[in-house]
Design an enzyme around this catalytic site. Structure first.
Site, PDB file in Angstrom:
ATOM      1  N   LYS A 171       0.836  -1.206   0.000  1.00  0.00           N
ATOM      2  CA  LYS A 171       0.000   0.000   0.000  1.00  0.00           C
ATOM      3  C   LYS A 171       0.870   1.256   0.000  1.00  0.00           C
ATOM      4  CE  LYS A 171      -3.941   1.963   2.489  1.00  0.00           C
ATOM      5  NZ  LYS A 171      -4.893   1.740   3.602  1.00  0.00           N
ATOM      6  N   GLU A 177      10.195  -5.521   4.200  1.00  0.00           N
ATOM      7  CA  GLU A 177      10.306  -6.894   3.701  1.00  0.00           C
ATOM      8  C   GLU A 177       9.972  -6.959   2.216  1.00  0.00           C
ATOM      9  OE1 GLU A 177       8.898  -7.244   8.060  1.00  0.00           O
ATOM     10  OE2 GLU A 177       8.535  -5.938   6.317  1.00  0.00           O
ATOM     11  N   GLY A 232      -5.162  -3.077   4.655  1.00  0.00           N
ATOM     12  CA  GLY A 232      -4.440  -4.174   4.025  1.00  0.00           C
ATOM     13  C   GLY A 232      -5.101  -5.523   4.217  1.00  0.00           C
ATOM     14  N   ARG A 233      -5.582  -5.794   5.431  1.00  0.00           N
ATOM     15  CA  ARG A 233      -6.174  -7.103   5.697  1.00  0.00           C
ATOM     16  C   ARG A 233      -7.565  -7.248   5.075  1.00  0.00           C
ATOM     17  NH1 ARG A 233      -5.480  -3.953   9.926  1.00  0.00           N
ATOM     18  NH2 ARG A 233      -7.164  -3.319  11.318  1.00  0.00           N
ATOM     19  N   GLU A 318      -5.215  -8.435  14.475  1.00  0.00           N
ATOM     20  CA  GLU A 318      -4.720  -7.120  14.078  1.00  0.00           C
ATOM     21  C   GLU A 318      -5.833  -6.083  14.164  1.00  0.00           C
ATOM     22  OE1 GLU A 318      -1.368  -6.272  11.144  1.00  0.00           O
ATOM     23  OE2 GLU A 318      -3.140  -5.814   9.933  1.00  0.00           O
ATOM     24  N   HIS A 348      -5.880 -34.737  15.677  1.00  0.00           N
ATOM     25  CA  HIS A 348      -4.717 -35.508  16.086  1.00  0.00           C
ATOM     26  C   HIS A 348      -3.580 -34.603  16.546  1.00  0.00           C
ATOM     27  CE1 HIS A 348      -6.351 -39.339  14.500  1.00  0.00           C
ATOM     28  NE2 HIS A 348      -6.978 -38.526  13.663  1.00  0.00           N
ATOM     29  N   LYS A 460       8.834  -2.035  14.340  1.00  0.00           N
ATOM     30  CA  LYS A 460       9.505  -1.656  13.097  1.00  0.00           C
ATOM     31  C   LYS A 460      10.478  -0.509  13.336  1.00  0.00           C
ATOM     32  CE  LYS A 460       5.528  -2.845  10.157  1.00  0.00           C
ATOM     33  NZ  LYS A 460       4.552  -2.292   9.184  1.00  0.00           N
TER      34      LYS A 460
END
Length: 497
Positions: A171, A177, A232-233, A318, A348, A460
């Site tokens: 964005k 990253e 973003g999400r 978030e 399991h 950050k």
């Protein structure tokens, strides 16, 4: 879906053939009435109306949360500051359609993004790959998110540089990253003999910062926008979802949007007592009030949805992992820890804790009526899969008595059953939108802003001086305003090797 006559009808709700059964929540008529009354008192109905009207419900950032406009296929006007955003959204749809028809001969697509720029499209690509008979162009979709070069190396070892396209999704176009991984992929293309013009033709970007994308070297007509009113999400419905159209065709992408829009219309118009996202939010709120629950599990009995709990983790935690409310006051409740994985594998792994642990952990069991393959054994396998889903919910709810304490199941462990008629692009879109609205409803009930995430920023900021100290290779770093004594010692230990 039929239920025994003894179950109260308020336990079963459905929309667009998606059924929600709350029978194992242990909520009686009086409690439901109280929950709906409380929801109205909290202003939930007004919140829903304000969200779709483009009001600035993201109060901390003073902006709307209008991701629903991205799947508004009817193109009903959606106004922000007096301007209809739908022409710009429709133009992006047109560009996605054009691009999705142009990439003949492309063998590999490297999609570079992290967080909300990664989880949604990755989930959709994984889930739709299991749809029997779906159009599939056979590209290898590689999702590059982690700054750890192990992921980068694995992808570059498999991709064919001469027939690779790269989509950089950020964005802000400043995410560390993403930009570092993008530079590494560009360097790889160059090392493999691609000339600057070929590299430029291979790069695409999805960003709200067009200037930064152009400065990186992306051609302007290769940049697809999205807007600051899209978190973003919540962005998979935008050009962030381009891989869906590339791999499965634009019509499949439109069906994905259509399913989400159908859920939007339901959430916007249904009364609270019939509103699936609201009802799901209220079941979790009830368990918080009754049992002070700290964790919640989403267990899809569909291997195609194995990525769904990871997507939901970001969406819930978030959005609602906050300790203060919209008014700056301490909250009573916020997001529990969210986890899960595909059933029946999960049985399991950690179901022992569900059944006999000291914590009460509400569960959403998600199941699909139709098998997710056309294998000859699919029907028999699917019957066993569904029987496991129903059996686990029953055992958790009813428990078991025994003379041996080791064999006692306490029961009264709450769960929902969410049943999809099938899993295709339409119902995947509806499922994701359902949980988006459930998360937003919880935020409204808790008086939390679900559309900002200030807590992710501080780390950050601290990472920059720490990275600089690590790059110095010195093992005599001293504590200072940015690096405390423990971290300084750890840096010195790393730099001493």
């Amino acid at each position: 879906m039929s239920l025994p006559a003894s179950l109260p009808p308020q336990n079963l709700h459905s929309v667009i053939d998606i059924s929600l059964d709350t029978a194992y929540q242990g909520i009686d008529d009086r409690a439901w009435q109280s929950l709906f009354a409380g929801a109205r008192q909290s202003g939930l109905e007004g919140f829903i109306a304000d969200m779709f009207a483009g009001k600035h419900i993201n109060n901390s950032e003073d902006r709307p949360a209008l991701h629903s406009a991205l799947r508004n296929l009817s193109q009903t006007p959606v106004m922000i500051a007096g301007a209809d955003v739908m022409p710009a959204v429709a133009k992006v749809w047109e560009r996605i359609e054009v691009i999705s028809k142009q990439w003949d001969g492309v063998t590999d697509v490297i999609h570079i993004g992290i967080g909300g720029s990664d989880f949604g499209p990755r989930l959709a690509i994984e889930a739709l790959a299991h749809v029997p008979g779906i159009q599939n162009r056979g590209m290898h979709m590689h999702f590059l998110a982690n700054i750890d070069t192990a992921e980068l190396a694995r992808i570059l070892a498999r991709a064919k540089p001469q027939t690779t396209r790269v989509i950089i999704v950020s964005k802000s176009f400043t995410t560390l990253e993403t930009t570092m991984n993008a530079k590494a992929v560009v360097a790889w293309l160059k090392d493999c003999g691609r000339n600057p013009e070929e590299i430029a033709q291979s790069l695409y970007a999805v960003s709200a910062n067009v200037a930064a994308a152009k400065a990186f070297g992306i051609l302007e007509d290769h940049i697809l926008p999205f807007w600051d009113w899209v978190g973003g999400r919540y962005s998979v419905w935008s050009a962030v979802g381009l891989p869906i159209a590339l791999q499965y065709g634009f019509e499949t992408f439109k069906q994905f949007l259509a399913g989400a829009q159908a859920m939007d219309l339901h959430f916007q118009n249904a009364p609270l007592e019939q509103n699936l996202p609201v009802i799901m939010a209220l079941t979790l709120l009830y368990q918080q009030e009754q049992h002070d629950i700290k964790a919640f599990a989403a267990i899809p009995y569909a291997d195609a949805l194995d990525w769904f709990p990871k997507w939901l983790q970001q969406l819930d935690m978030e959005s609602n992992g906050k300790s203060i409310d919209r008014d700056g006051k301490p909250v009573k409740h916020s997001s529990p820890v969210v986890f899960g994985s595909a059933g029946s594998n999960a049985q399991h792994s950690y179901f022992q804790l569900f059944h006999q642990g000291t914590e009460i952990i509400p569960i959403d069991f998600i199941a699909v009526r139709e098998p997710m393959s056309d294998r000859p054994e699919a029907v028999a396998h699917h019957r066993i899969l569904l029987s496991n889903c129903l059996a686990q919910a029953q055992a958790l709810a009813n428990g078991k008595t025994a003379s041996n304490p080791n064999d006692v199941y306490p029961g009264k462990r709450p769960s929902n059953l969410l049943l999809l008629p099938k899993l295709d692009a339409f119902y995947l879109g509806a499922l994701l939108a359902l949980y988006e609205h459930r998360t937003a409803s919880l935020g409204a009930l808790w008086n939390i802003n679900s559309f900002d995430q200030p807590g992710v920023e501080y780390g950050k900021v601290l990472a920059k001086p720490i990275e600089k100290a690590l790059a110095s290779h010195q093992n005599n770093i001293q504590a200072n305003a940015d690096i405390d004594a423990v971290t300084a010692a750890r840096i010195n230990f790393l730099n001493s090797k």
